[in-house]
Design a protein around this motif. Structure first.
Motif: not given
Length: 385
Positions: A263-265, A275-278, A296-297
């Motif tokens: 997702f970062s990519r 992570e702070e604002q998924r 996912k996570g």
């Protein structure tokens, strides 16, 4: 479990006027604030939702403290208000009388059971293998045959009638030996593969295919096919180079299943920032790209930009190679059976997590491997028939 709370509307209205965003952000999540915005932040609406959170905390016998305001999520289903805390679902009744907001929270069920019970239903007596979907899975490469195996077999375990695993020529023989139920195919020309895919009900692409330039070209061609589709793993990394390929597809026919790194990519943001604002970033991406995103996570997020489901099944033992390939097979199977993308992704991650929970109970979190999840899909599905 029942909880009741009464608050004075004027008192809550004063808190809002005095503290505005500070008050809203302490008590409500982003989706709840959007709902209140539609109500023009009327004191009655704010007070009703505030009382609801207090009522739910009382039903749980925790009060606000052990259970925080943000732990309690209020949403509407079939035009009726509900509240969710972990996997507990509460039916909500809100009324106003004499300047007071009164909320009653009544425990209804475990969230997964309530939302998904009866989802698949009993099979028709005159069904045949075409009844439950024909899916194509473009997965696997030399050294990554396991991705293809796990994904294709999980689609069968989720009920697909026919599963075709499309592979490169150099692993055709290997997969032909490994497979029993899935049909393995290879095409010399992309145009022949594309014509074949057009005759299927749903397609998945990405697990273990590799990051070659030829696969980048293949992905762009496959995405032009107007079929429900799951893009995962290497497919997501290739897609991140040209996100316009996604935006040009028919709206809401695509499911993306990234982990945080993928997702970062896709959104070009740092993992720590995500992570702070998924949830916020997931919703924004799905809305902008008109797709269903399954991020996912722990507490997997499924959203189409309007609706959001937070999954409550699964455990840390599922953090193992191949787990995501099993998930992709489950979701594409549901698409092939006619589920819309948001529903397929929501039900799919619930089944996946529950299969992982069954696997944990049998082999433990430390020793779990992806095939353990695969082998417990049937137990998970039994819970929602």
């Amino acid at each position: 479990m029942v909880g009741i709370d009464i608050v004075k509307v004027d008192r809550v209205g004063e808190l809002y006027l005095k503290y505005k965003d500070k008050f809203l952000n302490k008590v409500f999540n982003e989706e709840e604030i959007k709902y209140l915005e539609k109500k023009n932040f009327r004191a009655q609406s704010i007070a009703g939702m505030y009382a609801t959170k207090e009522a739910v905390s009382k039903a749980l016998n925790t009060g606000i403290g052990q259970t925080s305001f943000k732990d309690i999520k209020i949403f509407h289903k079939n035009n009726s208000p509900y509240a969710q805390v972990d996997d507990n679902l509460f039916k909500i009744s809100i009324s106003h009388d004499g300047g007071f907001a009164i909320s009653v929270a009544l425990f209804e069920s475990k969230l997964g059971d309530n939302l998904f019970k009866g989802t698949l239903g009993k099979r028709e007596k005159d069904a045949h293998k075409g009844t439950y979907g024909k899916v194509g899975i473009i997965a696997g490469s030399k050294g990554m045959c396991g991705s293809a195996y796990l994904c294709s077999n999980s689609a069968f375990k989720t009920g697909s009638g026919l599963v075709y695993n499309i592979v490169s020529e150099n692993i055709l023989d290997i997969m032909s030996i490994k497979f029993i139920e899935p049909i393995v195919k290879s095409f010399e020309y992309d145009r022949d593969m594309l014509e074949f895919l057009k005759g299927l009900d749903a397609v998945a692409i990405g697990p273990g295919i590799g990051l070659t330039s030829s696969n980048e070209n293949m992905l762009s061609e496959v995405l032009e096919i107007d079929k429900p589709m799951v893009v995962d793993a290497d497919g997501l990394t290739l897609l991140s180079k040209n996100i316009s390929l996604l935006k040009s597809r028919t709206p809401y026919t695509t499911v993306l299943t990234p982990h945080l790194g993928e997702f970062s990519r896709l959104i070009k943001k740092d993992i720590l920032e995500i992570e702070e604002q998924r949830e916020k970033l997931a919703v924004e991406f799905a809305r902008e790209c008109k797709c269903t995103l399954l991020l996912k996570g722990n507490n997997t997020i499924v959203t189409n930009g309007e609706d959001t489901y937070i999954n409550n099944t699964g455990n840390p033992g599922m953090a193992t190679a191949g787990s995501g390939d099993v998930l992709t097979g489950i979701v594409v199977s549901l698409l092939g059976r006619g589920f819309k993308t948001y529903r397929a992704a929501s039900v799919g991650c619930y089944i996946h997590g529950l299969a992982g929970d069954y696997a944990r109970d049998k082999v433990g979190e430390e020793s779990m491997v992806a095939s353990d999840i695969l082998n417990n899909i049937s137990s998970a599905i039994e819970q929602i028939i």
